[in-house]
Write an enzyme that holds these catalytic residues in place. Structure first.
Site, mmCIF file in Angstrom:
data_model
loop_
_atom_site.group_PDB
_atom_site.id
_atom_site.type_symbol
_atom_site.label_atom_id
_atom_site.label_comp_id
_atom_site.label_asym_id
_atom_site.label_seq_id
_atom_site.Cartn_x
_atom_site.Cartn_y
_atom_site.Cartn_z
ATOM 1 N N HIS A 1 0.910 -1.152 0.000
ATOM 2 C CA HIS A 1 0.000 0.000 0.000
ATOM 3 C C HIS A 1 0.940 1.191 0.000
ATOM 4 O O HIS A 1 1.755 1.338 0.922
ATOM 5 C CB HIS A 1 -0.903 0.000 1.239
ATOM 6 C CG HIS A 1 -1.874 1.137 1.229
ATOM 7 N ND1 HIS A 1 -3.226 0.973 1.011
ATOM 8 C CD2 HIS A 1 -1.689 2.481 1.376
ATOM 9 C CE1 HIS A 1 -3.827 2.146 1.043
ATOM 10 N NE2 HIS A 1 -2.906 3.080 1.250
ATOM 11 N N HIS B 1 3.250 4.192 0.430
ATOM 12 C CA HIS B 1 3.537 5.030 1.587
ATOM 13 C C HIS B 1 4.911 5.669 1.428
ATOM 14 O O HIS B 1 5.763 5.179 0.687
ATOM 15 C CB HIS B 1 3.479 4.228 2.885
ATOM 16 C CG HIS B 1 4.369 3.022 2.892
ATOM 17 N ND1 HIS B 1 4.064 1.864 2.193
ATOM 18 C CD2 HIS B 1 5.561 2.784 3.510
ATOM 19 C CE1 HIS B 1 5.021 0.965 2.387
ATOM 20 N NE2 HIS B 1 5.947 1.498 3.161
#
Length: 311
Positions: free
Chosen positions: A245, A247
């Site tokens: 995800h 980041h």
């Protein structure tokens, strides 16, 4: 939203049954232990757990107490517990600063055990073809449960008291590895709301405003909260990342020796933005065309396939 087996206090933590040490790191003063906790449904059943015990950063103000007598952990305070991850601070004595940070992964899968076990690193060259045939399918098949803790944050279900900045595009909060106290070891993370960006390979020219906003807001947060001026933090993106995800890491620029800042893993945010800015308006994106070289541990899920492809 702690997992039922999560050890959220000292009494529960004492139920940990030690199996073996799977990693030790003198640089971070940490030990990673493999063991079990009793199942909440049946105490005769044991649930696999990984416990990482790390000495917190030393504060110069406590220097005169460094050589005071100490002992085993006498007290712990729960920092956070979300899904399978729990973080606590521990004291080795009374009336003193917290001594250790304790990270618990429970229930821990075989994938977790492999991730936290000491690994032999090999440098690999990921061509666009290898990305398409090996890496992208691996990322696509990555279990959603592995990033449930990220979803909990973005959906407002956990760690909301730690949010330092929030918008419709991303949030900034302290990373789980930071003690939230020692400025010299400051470590924040920006989590984006766009679930379509899984890794560096997914970045396109259209994402430049998002990346610049993360840079700008990150600099503002550290200046307003910790009086750290321009250039005081290092912002970078991992490839391969530990979770898929997207980041951005925001770390005190004076930190040295952190494995996550190594060449072959960390890509400076400024450099990524610059590459996207020179990307052509037409044709394949720059991160679609690049050959990326990085270190891959022999316990990583991609290791065997990438090694075979490079043979």
């Amino acid at each position: 939203m702690s997992h039922p087996v999560a050890p959220t206090n000292l009494n529960k933590l004492k139920n940990f049954q030690f199996n073996k040490v799977i990693n030790e790191d003198p640089l971070t003063h940490s030990l990673t232990l493999l063991g079990t906790f009793p199942s909440p449904d049946d105490v005769q059943d044991r649930v696999t757990a990984i416990v990482r015990v790390e000495k917190t950063a030393l504060d110069a103000e406590t220097a005169k107490h460094l050589f005071a007598a100490d002992g085993l952990v006498r007290r712990v305070a729960l920092e956070e517990s979300t899904d399978i991850y729990t973080w606590l601070f521990g004291w080795l004595g009374e009336e003193r600063e917290r001594d250790i940070k304790i990270n618990v992964v429970c229930p821990a899968t075989e994938v977790h055990v492999r991730k936290y076990t000491r690994q032999n690193i090999v440098m690999v060259r990921e061509t666009p073809d290898l990305y398409g045939s090996i890496v992208k399918p691996y990322i696509t098949a990555f279990p959603k449960s592995r990033t449930q803790w990220v979803e909990n944050i973005l959906l407002g279900l956990s760690e909301q008291d730690k949010i330092l900045f929030s918008s419709s595009d991303f949030v900034i909060l302290p990373d789980m590895k930071w003690d939230r106290r020692t400025t010299s070891s400051l470590y924040l993370v920006a989590l984006v709301q766009d679930r379509g960006i899984r890794s560096l390979r997914d970045l396109r020219k259209q994402h430049i405003p998002l990346l610049k906003a993360i840079k700008s807001k990150g600099e503002r947060v550290v200046e307003e909260k910790w009086a750290l001026g321009k250039g005081a933090v290092r912002m970078y993106i991992h490839y391969q990342p530990s979770y898929y995800h997207f980041h951005v890491h925001i770390v005190n620029a004076n930190q040295v020796g952190m494995i996550g800042m190594a060449v072959g893993q960390a890509h400076l945010l400024d450099d990524v933005i610059s590459l996207l800015e020179i990307e052509s308006e037409n044709g394949p994106a720059i991160f679609e065309r690049m050959v990326l070289t990085y270190g891959l541990g022999d316990q990583h899920g991609l290791f065997e396939a990438m090694q075979a492809a490079s043979a």
